[in-house]
Design a protein around this motif. Structure first.
Motif, PDB file in Angstrom:
ATOM      1  N   ALA A 175      28.021  63.764 136.004  1.00 38.68           N
ATOM      2  CA  ALA A 175      27.444  62.423 136.206  1.00 38.68           C
ATOM      3  C   ALA A 175      28.159  61.766 137.383  1.00 38.68           C
ATOM      4  N   GLY A 176      27.656  60.611 137.784  1.00 35.17           N
ATOM      5  CA  GLY A 176      28.340  59.766 138.752  1.00 35.17           C
ATOM      6  C   GLY A 176      28.693  60.477 140.047  1.00 35.17           C
ATOM      7  N   SER A 177      29.956  60.310 140.464  1.00 32.88           N
ATOM      8  CA  SER A 177      30.361  60.823 141.782  1.00 32.88           C
ATOM      9  C   SER A 177      30.332  62.340 141.840  1.00 32.88           C
ATOM     10  N   MET A 178      30.497  63.017 140.705  1.00 30.56           N
ATOM     11  CA  MET A 178      30.445  64.486 140.756  1.00 30.56           C
ATOM     12  C   MET A 178      29.017  64.969 141.010  1.00 30.56           C
ATOM     13  N   ALA A 179      28.047  64.276 140.423  1.00 29.36           N
ATOM     14  CA  ALA A 179      26.637  64.635 140.644  1.00 29.36           C
ATOM     15  C   ALA A 179      26.306  64.474 142.129  1.00 29.36           C
ATOM     16  N   LYS A 180      26.793  63.356 142.693  1.00 30.31           N
ATOM     17  CA  LYS A 180      26.515  63.057 144.101  1.00 30.31           C
ATOM     18  C   LYS A 180      27.199  64.069 145.022  1.00 30.31           C
ATOM     19  N   ARG A 181      28.496  64.298 144.763  1.00 30.66           N
ATOM     20  CA  ARG A 181      29.300  65.143 145.665  1.00 30.66           C
ATOM     21  C   ARG A 181      28.733  66.549 145.783  1.00 30.66           C
ATOM     22  N   PHE A 182      28.267  67.115 144.648  1.00 29.17           N
ATOM     23  CA  PHE A 182      27.814  68.509 144.656  1.00 29.17           C
ATOM     24  C   PHE A 182      26.292  68.650 144.609  1.00 29.17           C
ATOM     25  N   ASP A 236      32.342  61.539 130.565  1.00 29.13           N
ATOM     26  CA  ASP A 236      33.557  61.581 131.389  1.00 29.13           C
ATOM     27  C   ASP A 236      34.356  60.313 131.128  1.00 29.13           C
ATOM     28  N   PHE A 237      35.578  60.266 131.633  1.00 32.96           N
ATOM     29  CA  PHE A 237      36.416  59.071 131.453  1.00 32.96           C
ATOM     30  C   PHE A 237      37.575  59.112 132.438  1.00 32.96           C
ATOM     31  N   LYS A 238      38.217  57.958 132.560  1.00 37.02           N
ATOM     32  CA  LYS A 238      39.358  57.805 133.477  1.00 37.02           C
ATOM     33  C   LYS A 238      40.582  57.351 132.693  1.00 37.02           C
ATOM     34  N   LEU A 239      41.709  57.977 132.960  1.00 34.94           N
ATOM     35  CA  LEU A 239      42.962  57.600 132.301  1.00 34.94           C
ATOM     36  C   LEU A 239      44.002  57.205 133.340  1.00 34.94           C
ATOM     37  N   GLU A 240      44.962  56.391 132.895  1.00 35.93           N
ATOM     38  CA  GLU A 240      46.139  56.098 133.731  1.00 35.93           C
ATOM     39  C   GLU A 240      47.378  56.260 132.872  1.00 35.93           C
ATOM     40  N   TYR A 241      48.475  56.616 133.523  1.00 35.87           N
ATOM     41  CA  TYR A 241      49.735  56.830 132.814  1.00 35.87           C
ATOM     42  C   TYR A 241      50.823  55.968 133.422  1.00 35.87           C
ATOM     43  N   GLY A 242      51.881  55.711 132.607  1.00 38.23           N
ATOM     44  CA  GLY A 242      53.013  54.944 133.115  1.00 38.23           C
ATOM     45  C   GLY A 242      54.327  55.522 132.651  1.00 38.23           C
ATOM     46  N   ARG A 243      55.378  55.241 133.426  1.00 38.93           N
ATOM     47  CA  ARG A 243      56.736  55.671 133.050  1.00 38.93           C
ATOM     48  C   ARG A 243      57.363  54.602 132.174  1.00 38.93           C
ATOM     49  N   PHE A 244      58.037  55.058 131.119  1.00 39.24           N
ATOM     50  CA  PHE A 244      58.734  54.143 130.204  1.00 39.24           C
ATOM     51  C   PHE A 244      60.027  54.843 129.810  1.00 39.24           C
ATOM     52  N   GLY A 245      61.127  54.468 130.432  1.00 34.42           N
ATOM     53  CA  GLY A 245      62.373  55.221 130.241  1.00 34.42           C
ATOM     54  C   GLY A 245      62.145  56.657 130.672  1.00 34.42           C
ATOM     55  N   ARG A 256      32.130  57.236 130.297  1.00 39.79           N
ATOM     56  CA  ARG A 256      30.670  57.301 130.178  1.00 39.79           C
ATOM     57  C   ARG A 256      30.351  57.815 128.783  1.00 39.79           C
ATOM     58  N   PHE A 257      29.551  57.039 128.059  1.00 42.12           N
ATOM     59  CA  PHE A 257      29.128  57.400 126.710  1.00 42.12           C
ATOM     60  C   PHE A 257      27.606  57.465 126.689  1.00 42.12           C
ATOM     61  N   TRP A 258      27.044  58.568 126.216  1.00 38.02           N
ATOM     62  CA  TRP A 258      25.587  58.659 126.051  1.00 38.02           C
ATOM     63  C   TRP A 258      25.273  58.878 124.581  1.00 38.02           C
ATOM     64  N   ASP A 259      24.257  58.183 124.088  1.00 38.87           N
ATOM     65  CA  ASP A 259      23.795  58.432 122.731  1.00 38.87           C
ATOM     66  C   ASP A 259      23.331  59.891 122.652  1.00 38.87           C
ATOM     67  N   ALA A 260      23.830  60.625 121.660  1.00 38.46           N
ATOM     68  CA  ALA A 260      23.567  62.077 121.612  1.00 38.46           C
ATOM     69  C   ALA A 260      22.098  62.390 121.325  1.00 38.46           C
ATOM     70  N   LYS A 261      21.392  61.449 120.669  1.00 38.59           N
ATOM     71  CA  LYS A 261      19.985  61.726 120.339  1.00 38.59           C
ATOM     72  C   LYS A 261      19.051  61.239 121.433  1.00 38.59           C
ATOM     73  N   THR A 262      19.265  59.980 121.884  1.00 38.68           N
ATOM     74  CA  THR A 262      18.315  59.391 122.841  1.00 38.68           C
ATOM     75  C   THR A 262      18.798  59.528 124.286  1.00 38.68           C
ATOM     76  N   LEU A 273      25.575  54.073 127.131  1.00 40.90           N
ATOM     77  CA  LEU A 273      26.219  53.013 126.352  1.00 40.90           C
ATOM     78  C   LEU A 273      27.549  52.623 127.013  1.00 40.90           C
ATOM     79  N   ASP A 274      27.517  52.358 128.304  1.00 45.91           N
ATOM     80  CA  ASP A 274      28.759  52.121 129.049  1.00 45.91           C
ATOM     81  C   ASP A 274      28.474  51.309 130.310  1.00 45.91           C
ATOM     82  N   LYS A 275      29.474  51.210 131.162  1.00 47.02           N
ATOM     83  CA  LYS A 275      29.401  50.346 132.348  1.00 47.02           C
ATOM     84  C   LYS A 275      28.353  50.784 133.360  1.00 47.02           C
ATOM     85  N   ASP A 276      27.810  51.976 133.251  1.00 52.20           N
ATOM     86  CA  ASP A 276      26.701  52.358 134.134  1.00 52.20           C
ATOM     87  C   ASP A 276      25.522  51.396 133.963  1.00 52.20           C
TER      88      ASP A 276
END
Ligand code: TMP
Length: 234
Positions: free
Chosen positions: A98-105, A175-184, A199-205, A209-212
Motif C-alpha cells: 500500500a501507500g509509498s511501496m505501491a507507488k515506488r514499485f 503496514d505501520f510505523k514505529l519509533e524507538y528511544g534510548r532509556f538508560g 494502515r488497518f483494513w476491515d478483513a471482510k469489506t 479504517l485509518d488515516k488514509d
C-alpha cells in the motif's frame, strides 16, 4: 503526575516534562497532517481515541515481552511515558502492499507480501523523512549495530503480535510505523501506535479504517477511528 513545561510540540502530540526527570506526559491532539504537513486538518476526538488505542496496544506488547515507554493512561488525552531520547529512525513494517511501496514499485495496493518488509526512514521533517537503509543509519552514527539489530528484531516481533491480534478482530494490519528511544541502557518502543501510524483494513469489506481516509478525502474519518477503538476493546 503533573505537566510542568512543554518540551516539544509535534504535528499530532505534545510532550511535557514532569517533576520526575525520568517521566514525561504525552498529549494526543486532534490535529491531523499529511504529506509532510502540506495537508492540514482536524479529526474530532482523534486525540482521545489514539491515546486509548496506543495504551491498549502498548499494554498488549508489554504482556508479550516487548519493552515500551508506556507507563499508564492519565486522562482522556494524556499518557505517562518514560523520558526516552528518540532515535531519529522511522521503522515501517509492511504485510500488504500500500501507500509509498505501491507507488515506488508500481504495484497495485492490496498485494499480500510473501514476507514482511522492513524499511527505515530518516526522521527529518525538513527532508520529508527520506528512506534509508541500515548501512546509512550505521554510517551516519544514528544508531549502533546492536541497536539496529534490536530494533529490526523487535519490529518484526511487534508485527507478529499485532497482526495476530488484529486478525482476531477481523482487521488486516497492512503496514505501520514505529519509533524507538534510548532509556538508560535500554531501547524502548516509543511514540504511538494508532490509526494515524498504521494502515488497518476491515478483513471482510476491505474498508480502510485509518488515516488514509483523511489523506485521500474518503470521508467517515471519525467513525473509522472509533471503529478501531471499539473492536480492540471487545
Ligand atoms: P507509506 O506507505 O506512506 O510509506 O506509509 C507506511 C506506514 O507508515 C503507514 O502505515 C502510515 C505510516 N506513516 C506514519 O506513521 N507517518 C508518516 O509520516 C508516514 C509517511 C507514514
Amino acid at each position: 503526575m503533573q505537566a510542568i513545561k512543554l518540551l516539544y510540540e509535534g504535528k499530532a502530540k505534545k510532550i511535557f516534562e514532569t517533576q520526575d526527570s525520568q517521566l514525561r506526559i504525552m498529549e494526543f491532539k486532534d490535529d491531523a497532517t499529511a504529506f509532510n504537513g502540506q495537508k492540514k486538518g482536524s479529526i474530532h476526538d482523534k486525540g482521545k481515541i489514539n491515546n486509548r488505542v496506543s495504551a491498549a496496544l502498548f499494554e498488549l506488547l508489554e504482556s508479550s515481552g516487548v519493552k515500551t515507554h508506556f507507563v499508564k493512561i492519565l486522562n482522556d488525552r494524556n499518557m505517562l511515558v518514560r523520558a526516552v531520547e528518540i532515535i531519529p529512525l522511522e521503522v515501517i513494517v509492511r504485510n500488504i502492499v500500500a501507500g509509498s511501496m505501491a507507488k515506488r514499485f508500481g504495484i497495485e495496493e492490496g498485494k499480500r507480501l510473501h514476507e514482511p518488509v522492513l524499511e527505515f526512514s530518516y526522521k527529518n521533517d525538513e527532508l520529508g523523512d527520506p528512506m534509508m537503509n541500515r548501512y546509512h543509519a550505521l554510517a551516519l552514527g544514528l544508531a549502533t549495530r546492536e541497536e539496529i539489530d534490536y530494533i529490526e528484531k523487535t519490529s518484526l516481533k511487534v508485527n507478529e503480535i499485532l497482526r495476530d491480534f488484529f486478525a482476531s478482530k477481523d482487521i488486516l494490519l497492512v503496514d505501520f510505523k514505529l519509533e524507538y528511544g534510548r532509556f538508560g541502557d535500554e531501547i524502548l518502543l516509543a511514540d504511538e501506535i494508532s490509526p494515524d501510524t498504521c494502515r488497518f483494513w476491515d478483513a471482510k469489506t476491505m474498508k480502510k479504517l485509518d488515516k488514509d481516509r483523511f489523506r485521500r478525502d474518503l470521508g467517515d474519518i471519525e467513525q473509522a477511528y472509533l471503529e478501531i477503538l471499539e473492536r480492540i476493546s471487545k
